[in-house]
Design an enzyme around this catalytic site. Sequence first.
Site, PDB file in Angstrom:
ATOM      1  N   CYS C 136      21.590 -13.934  46.188  1.00 19.30           N
ATOM      2  CA  CYS C 136      21.118 -15.309  45.311  1.00 19.30           C
ATOM      3  C   CYS C 136      20.929 -15.090  43.996  1.00 19.30           C
ATOM      4  O   CYS C 136      20.617 -16.100  43.178  1.00 19.30           O
ATOM      5  CB  CYS C 136      19.672 -15.201  45.815  1.00 19.30           C
ATOM      6  SG  CYS C 136      19.618 -15.696  47.576  1.00 19.30           S
ATOM      7  N   HIS C 266      13.502 -17.840  39.146  1.00 18.64           N
ATOM      8  CA  HIS C 266      13.923 -17.791  40.449  1.00 18.64           C
ATOM      9  C   HIS C 266      13.200 -18.504  41.405  1.00 18.64           C
ATOM     10  O   HIS C 266      13.635 -19.405  42.259  1.00 18.64           O
ATOM     11  CB  HIS C 266      14.192 -16.488  40.883  1.00 18.64           C
ATOM     12  CG  HIS C 266      15.234 -16.256  42.282  1.00 18.64           C
ATOM     13  ND1 HIS C 266      16.320 -16.927  42.151  1.00 18.64           N
ATOM     14  CD2 HIS C 266      14.910 -15.566  43.331  1.00 18.64           C
ATOM     15  CE1 HIS C 266      16.931 -16.584  43.317  1.00 18.64           C
ATOM     16  NE2 HIS C 266      16.075 -15.963  43.960  1.00 18.64           N
ATOM     17  N   HIS C 300      16.197 -23.791  47.979  1.00 15.89           N
ATOM     18  CA  HIS C 300      16.701 -22.422  47.357  1.00 15.89           C
ATOM     19  C   HIS C 300      18.318 -23.011  47.730  1.00 15.89           C
ATOM     20  O   HIS C 300      18.472 -22.699  49.000  1.00 15.89           O
ATOM     21  CB  HIS C 300      16.336 -21.256  47.943  1.00 15.89           C
ATOM     22  CG  HIS C 300      16.790 -19.829  47.379  1.00 15.89           C
ATOM     23  ND1 HIS C 300      17.984 -19.993  46.543  1.00 15.89           N
ATOM     24  CD2 HIS C 300      16.499 -18.782  47.326  1.00 15.89           C
ATOM     25  CE1 HIS C 300      18.262 -18.678  46.239  1.00 15.89           C
ATOM     26  NE2 HIS C 300      17.292 -18.064  46.891  1.00 15.89           N
TER      27      HIS C 300
END
Lengths: 209, 89, 370
Positions: C136, C266, C300
């Site tokens: 990620c 994030h 996400h």
Amino acid sequence: MLNLVASTRLTGGRLSLNGNDLAEGQGEDAEMLRALYTAVGLDYPKFHKMDMYARLALLASEPLYRMLRADGADIKNAVGLITLNRSGSAATDVEHWEPVRRGETASPAVFVYTLPNTGAGEITIRHGAFGPSICLVSERPDCDLLLTIADDMITTQGMTHVIVGWSDIFGAPFWSGPPTLPFAGFALIGHVAGTPLTPTGLQAILTQH
Amino acid sequence: MDREELKRNLKEQIVKQLNLEEVKPESIADDAPLFGEGLGLDSIDALELIVLLDRHYGIKITDPKDGRTIFVSVNTMADHILAQLAAPK
Amino acid sequence: MKILLGADHVTGPLGSGSTAVLSAMLNSTCGLRPEQVPGGAMASVGRAFQQQHLDRPLEVQLLDCVARCRAQMSKDIFSTYSEHAPRTAVILSTTKGEIGLLENGDVESALLPSLAERIRIGALLHASPIVVSNACASGTLAIKLAADLIRVGRYDHVLVLGGDLVSRFTLSGFASLHALSVEPCRPFDRTRDGVSLGEAVAGVVLSNDPSLLAEPLGEYIAGGMGNDANHISGPSRTGEGLVRAVGAALRTSGMTAKDIGHINAHGTGSVYNDRMEAVAFGRLGMEHVPTNSHKGYFGHTLGAAGVLETILSLPAMRHKQLPASLGANDLDELPPLNVLQAIGTPLSNTLLKTSSGFGGCNAAILIDAC
């Protein structure tokens, strides 16, 4: 100018350092990697929880980190890592997908390895390496690009060394390509003493002949 | 189900499911802690034990937090399995 | 040498084009919808084409994105027919690529180099895209790598592409980790209980030639990387890797925490990730900086996340309208962060974008909004 400090290769069940055999393991992937684990004297129970790709990357890079540690290198802060391969985590992807396809529960311990950078992750965990790491996936290693990235890690990011490694699991039942064994090649490079490293030289380490 | 046999099976299943290559099933004491000191299991192992209960015993745990009391030791796991299997559907 | 970012495009659960998507965010639009995931549980998911009930292959979405980025440039330098082509590269940030092919049994075509080669052919590129796959953290790292390669003189122009699908493969995996939130994810909220997955592609050009980019988004300043060296899937409790990544970016730029105008974190909505970030930003002396996560809006988006969220943050900074961190209604105060609960203004025009991923990798970039 980048120099080659040392290199390892794991092919045909043999792990070698600078061309000299260190250990040998026979059998299928898991069996062979297990035998090599014992032969190189690893004592790291987490090894057995990793997928085959991470085990391969960890084993093949181990002699280089041992060498760095023996030489007093600052592994924690000053050793960068670039990992590469072609198939990413494909073997583990299939292992994760099979039960899901059949409508069964997925295994979390398998799923966490369905990423190409888990080999790099396990290496940094084992050796307490907090420095930069990049994971690239490509048909073959672009060694000119790799040397550019490694040189930048050393020149502008304060690394003394960079480890560049290709590791891939072949020969899985789904594989439609040439039936080759698992292969890994790792190079330890730096601005320190060693042999000047050209893209062609790196290519010879990172690819199976 | 015989409790002793269940515990023997559980130990083998734990070693296999969690890839505890260097652990012999019979070396796990019934009341030894599975996490922390004991076998050194981590959060992913805890989730894997949930899968183990589902696959082998058809027992579902929807909230991983419940695992904290169920997966203390082989004894507590056996207690939970026996209680669940005895409970009316 | 100035390295500018521009000629961007995004597509995801909130639509297409960064202006439209940012405007939807400023109107508090959430693109996440409940659906049943493999294993039977419910989760909120951000589908890219949910209104059309379409599942589009990633290759199709990426090729569309490449075309839209190129159309905004004054010259088509990425075409293999261009004299500039040897000085260009495309970097593709993805975790699972065209994973639907693996689900259908075609493992070979699902491999990332195979996708990259199809993008080369479909977009008439000079060479196959360089595939960065650092979980990620990939997107933010891809932008850093692009800028590094321009700075050292290897290329003059790099198109960074990010993309990942919402797939049964990924949903089943996150479900097995009990990591999915039933409600839309709530980054930095006290009651957050997991992530929402979203599907998006995003593209942005980095170039050392300002004449190519009509309306640049920002100027790249510096970047950094760091590892947690802690656990394969769990974030570090000390935020060590993220502190190192941001620290490296600050050192390279000569900036300090005081210079940062906005943090686009994030912020996945998982209990441990968000706490790790709060610890790290606290250690960096950045608890006062207006901070948000975009994931409450579209989830996400994995390999797309760093690219997508950077692209959306820069015009938000230019217009001095930072989207609220959607879902952060009841802030987790331990440790404290300045999480935006309403539209906010940046302290300066310098954006800090961070991403963290499985394997313990962290990436940070500093960009001055134009």
